[in-house]
Scaffold this motif. Structure first.
Motif, short mmCIF file in Angstrom:
data_model
loop_
_atom_site.label_atom_id
_atom_site.label_comp_id
_atom_site.label_asym_id
_atom_site.label_seq_id
_atom_site.Cartn_x
_atom_site.Cartn_y
_atom_site.Cartn_z
N ILE A 3 20.60 26.11 9.69
CA ILE A 3 21.53 25.45 8.78
C ILE A 3 22.78 25.14 9.58
O ILE A 3 23.41 26.03 10.14
CB ILE A 3 21.84 26.36 7.60
CG1 ILE A 3 20.57 26.56 6.77
CG2 ILE A 3 22.94 25.77 6.75
CD1 ILE A 3 20.59 27.76 5.94
N GLY A 4 23.13 23.86 9.64
CA GLY A 4 24.27 23.48 10.46
C GLY A 4 23.96 23.83 11.91
O GLY A 4 22.81 23.76 12.36
N GLU A 11 28.10 23.52 6.80
CA GLU A 11 28.04 22.13 6.34
C GLU A 11 28.34 21.11 7.43
O GLU A 11 28.85 20.03 7.16
CB GLU A 11 28.95 21.92 5.14
CG GLU A 11 28.45 22.73 3.96
CD GLU A 11 29.25 22.49 2.70
OE1 GLU A 11 29.59 21.32 2.44
OE2 GLU A 11 29.52 23.46 1.98
N TYR A 13 26.34 18.85 9.59
CA TYR A 13 24.96 18.40 9.76
C TYR A 13 24.87 17.53 10.97
O TYR A 13 25.67 16.61 11.14
CB TYR A 13 24.50 17.64 8.52
CG TYR A 13 24.59 18.45 7.27
CD1 TYR A 13 23.84 19.63 7.15
CD2 TYR A 13 25.42 18.09 6.23
CE1 TYR A 13 23.92 20.39 6.02
CE2 TYR A 13 25.51 18.85 5.10
CZ TYR A 13 24.76 20.01 4.99
OH TYR A 13 24.84 20.77 3.86
N THR A 14 23.92 17.82 11.84
CA THR A 14 23.80 17.03 13.04
C THR A 14 22.68 16.01 12.94
O THR A 14 22.57 15.14 13.79
CB THR A 14 23.56 17.93 14.27
OG1 THR A 14 22.54 18.87 13.93
CG2 THR A 14 24.83 18.65 14.64
N GLN A 18 18.66 17.54 8.15
CA GLN A 18 19.37 18.72 7.65
C GLN A 18 20.09 18.39 6.35
O GLN A 18 20.11 19.19 5.41
CB GLN A 18 20.40 19.18 8.69
CG GLN A 18 19.77 19.84 9.88
CD GLN A 18 20.80 20.16 10.95
OE1 GLN A 18 21.95 19.73 10.87
NE2 GLN A 18 20.38 20.90 11.95
N ASP A 19 20.68 17.20 6.31
CA ASP A 19 21.43 16.81 5.13
C ASP A 19 20.51 16.71 3.91
O ASP A 19 20.89 17.03 2.80
CB ASP A 19 22.13 15.48 5.39
CG ASP A 19 23.16 15.18 4.32
OD1 ASP A 19 23.77 16.14 3.82
OD2 ASP A 19 23.34 14.00 4.00
N ASN A 24 20.15 22.86 1.53
CA ASN A 24 20.93 22.39 2.66
C ASN A 24 22.17 23.22 2.95
O ASN A 24 22.85 23.00 3.93
CB ASN A 24 21.30 20.91 2.49
CG ASN A 24 21.95 20.67 1.15
OD1 ASN A 24 22.09 21.60 0.36
ND2 ASN A 24 22.35 19.44 0.89
N THR A 25 22.49 24.19 2.10
CA THR A 25 23.59 25.09 2.45
C THR A 25 23.11 26.53 2.31
O THR A 25 22.15 26.82 1.60
CB THR A 25 24.82 24.89 1.54
OG1 THR A 25 24.42 25.21 0.20
CG2 THR A 25 25.34 23.48 1.58
#
Lengths: 374, 295
Positions: A3-4, A11, A13-14, A18-19, A24-25
């Motif tokens: 995550i991240g 939060e 996101y690369t 992931q987004d 997602n968190t």
């Protein structure tokens, strides 16, 4: 799942994946896990009579997820959801029914089979109706699907071998899997009661249904739905095949409705064709709007609230002296319950258009940026 | 033949009720582009109110007072629940009207009570017999009143300033506002008209029978009527109403001969079946404006 970044910039996101991830968190991951644990333990903590209501809410949530896919995500107003729920309920009852009984029955005891069967037959009807949806837009569609409820109810009334006829009805499909009979009460023998087993069953089906709905929503299909909802002409220009995706939306939604219908009457064990009226469609619309349009978690919250509404109304005469609990006096709790559907729909649309999910969203945002207001 | 003519006579009576309801739907649709699902509730409320008023002040005054009162209720509803939503998606407003429908209908239904209740109309189930054909007085009354109301409405739209304003804002809302038309007033008048028409329709729907909670199903059958006539066509609403009414009564009358295998009379769902067939052929109804759309 990462995550991240591994070094803890929450939060950040690369990449797009992931987004768009399901959880997602980190807070969401923990929250969902906590809710699932609480839900799974609930049958051990809560009295059986409340458990029936909550279990009913879970089944309503399955059906409402379907309506949210077609109405919330794809923007096609359907007032015909009750019809598809009915198709599912009767398919399940026929498949699981006693072949030598008074009404149609095939004697298939294996639950996953009749559950899927109910969904598939309902989906088939959805796919048959969908071509109408592709020709019609907006409110024309709402009225045609409303007609569907009346025509469907006529068929259910008329086909006595299937439904048992008006006000008589037939027995619902009994869930049974690997020797576990969900509708048999073993509470007195130290085992699980009917209510506990059914709650777990409904919870399991709902979790599968909710994850599937969420996955549809964040996939290519879901993006196409959203494009059609926001502006169908623009979606068409972008290359979204309108007919194709509207058919998918109706088929999926009817599948959910069918599964919900198959499970809806396992607790009471009996149902009559009167159940699948316009009122049920409105109930599903109310769930979607009160819970939150185009949200999965909101739909579940809305379904639980609507399921609890009769109970809340039933408790009221103790506090509100002019409300009667007898149906022959006015105003009574049954009228109050119905009025509440209407009042909740209007109030949520006027003051909180994003529904219960919107309220939750606001609470979350407030605490996220606490002590700053934004 | 007498059976057919009798069915047609009954159908014209029923169709008049549909036409009144459908006019209400169309008037609201033309001004706001929204279908008001609250019409069934206004219809039931109108019939219930008239049934309370007519023993004390007489039938005709009761209908007039009832129609005005329901028009007032519709005005309040429009101002409180609909006006704040103007500009939002039509689907959202339509759903709000469903919510209003439930509230108003349950409250009105609570006043029906346990005793059989009638609107107190002078016709009851009296009928003339002309060459073997029974024609109920109430059907003729419904048809005559509908004719008068329709003519009055068309005159209203044709010759009064507010009628002109309503036509202008139906044609192009922004252009009408630019010319000084108060669109808010247009919304209010259209809701009041629809409410009053629904109340009158409710009286005729309830005449010749006792009132029950299911009276509002008649108003739902007026939805296929507006689909058939086209959502934005006043003339279509009247013609569609009469067509659907006659079709429903004829099918109901010949049910035994045509569908001997079916127990429940298929007349009740005839409007919806007709609607489905028409929509498959003409998606915008018989007289509706076709939306021009190019992708």
């Amino acid at each position: 799942m990462t995550i991240g970044t591994p070094w803890g910039r929450p939060e950040l996101y690369t990449d797009y994946k992931q987004d768009m991830a399901l959880l997602n968190t980190r807070a969401k991951t923990l929250g969902v896990a906590a809710i699932l644990v609480v839900a799974a333990l609930l049958p051990l903590l809560v009295a059986d009579d409340l458990l029936v209501i909550l279990g009913g809410g879970l089944v309503l949530a399955i059906g409402a997820l379907g309506l949210n896919l077609v109405t919330g995500y794809a923007g096609q107003v359907s007032l015909g959801h009750a019809f598809f729920v009915g198709v599912g309920a009767y398919t399940a009852a026929v498949m699981a029914g006693d072949p030598d009984g008074r009404y149609l029955g095939l004697g298939i005891d294996f639950m996953p089979l009749w559950l899927l069967g109910a969904g598939l037959i309902a989906a088939l009807f959805g796919a048959l109706v969908a071509p109408l949806a592709t020709r019609l837009r907006g409110l024309y569609l709402a009225i045609v699907t409303l007609g569907l409820v009346f025509i469907g109810q006529y068929l259910f009334f008329e086909w006595n071998d299937l439904s048992g006829g008006p006000q008589v009805g037939r027995e619902a499909a009994k869930p049974e899997l690997f020797g576990i009979e969900f509708t048999v009460d073993n509470g007195f023998k130290g085992g699980w009661t009917e209510e506990q087993k059914l709650f777990w069953l409904f919870l399991a089906v709902l979790v599968i249904a909710a994850v599937a709905a969420r996955n549809v929503a964040r996939s290519r299909i879901g993006r196409a739905f959203a494009a059609i909802r926001d502006r169908d002409v623009a979606a068409g220009v972008m290359g979204v095949n309108l007919t194709h995706y509207k058919v998918i939306a109706f088929t999926l939604s009817s599948f959910y409705a069918g599964v919900a219908g198959a499970l809806m009457y396992s607790a009471s064990g009996h149902f009559t064709p009167e159940s699948f009226s316009l009122l049920m469609s409105v109930q599903f619309i109310a769930i979607v709007l009160i819970g939150g349009v185009a949200t999965v978690s909101g739909t579940i919250m809305g379904a639980l609230l609507i399921a609890l509404l009769p109970r809340i109304a039933g408790e009221l005469p103790a506090f509100v002296p002019f409300l009667s609990s007898s149906a022959s006096e006015h105003p009574n709790v049954f009228e109050f319950e119905q009025v509440m559907y209407g009042v909740l729909i209007v109030a949520f649309l006027l003051f909180e258009p994003r529904g219960l999910f919107g309220i939750w969203h606001r609470v979350r945002t407030y605490w996220k940026s606490f002590p700053f207001s934004y | 033949m007498t059976q057919f003519l009798g069915a047609v006579a009954g159908g014209v009576g029923l169709g008049s009720v549909y036409a009144l309801l459908a006019l209400g739907f169309v008037i609201i649709y033309k001004s706001m582009r929204v279908i008001s699902f609250a019409q069934p509730a206004f219809m039931l409320a109108g019939a219930v109110l008239v049934s309370y008023l007519s023993p004390s002040i007489g039938f005709v005054p009761a209908v007039v007072v009832g129609a005005i009162a329901i028009a007032g209720v519709a005005l309040v509803v429009e101002r409180v629940a609909i006006r704040p939503m103007v500009g939002k998606a039509v689907f959202v407003i339509a759903i709000i009207t469903i919510g209003i429908d439930i509230v108003v209908r349950v409250v009105a239904g609570a006043f029906i009570g346990r005793d059989p209740r009638q609107v107190g109309d002078p016709w009851g189930i009296d009928a003339w017999e002309i060459g073997g054909v029974y024609i109920a007085h109430r059907h003729i009354a419904a048809f005559l009143v509908t004719t008068v109301l329709v003519l009055a409405l068309f005159a209203f739209f044709r010759w009064t300033p507010i009628g002109l304003a309503m036509r202008a804002s139906a044609l192009d809302q922004e252009a009408a506002m630019a010319q000084g038309v108060s669109v808010g007033a247009v919304f209010a008048v259209s809701w009041a008209l629809a409410g009053g028409l629904a109340a009158v329709a409710g009286v005729f729907a309830a005449s010749g029978r006792t009132m029950d909670q299911n009276l509002w199903h008649i108003a739902l059958a007026a939805l296929p009527v507006i689909i058939l006539g086209g959502l934005d066509s006043l003339g279509g609403a009247v013609i569609g109403g009469l067509l659907i009414g006659v079709a429903q009564q004829v099918v109901a009358s010949y049910h035994r001969q045509w569908f001997p295998g079916l127990d429940t009379n298929i007349g009740s769902i005839t409007p919806y079946l007709v609607m489905l067939v028409v929509l498959l052929v003409r998606p915008y109804g018989l007289f509706g404006t076709r939306e021009v759309e190019r992708v």
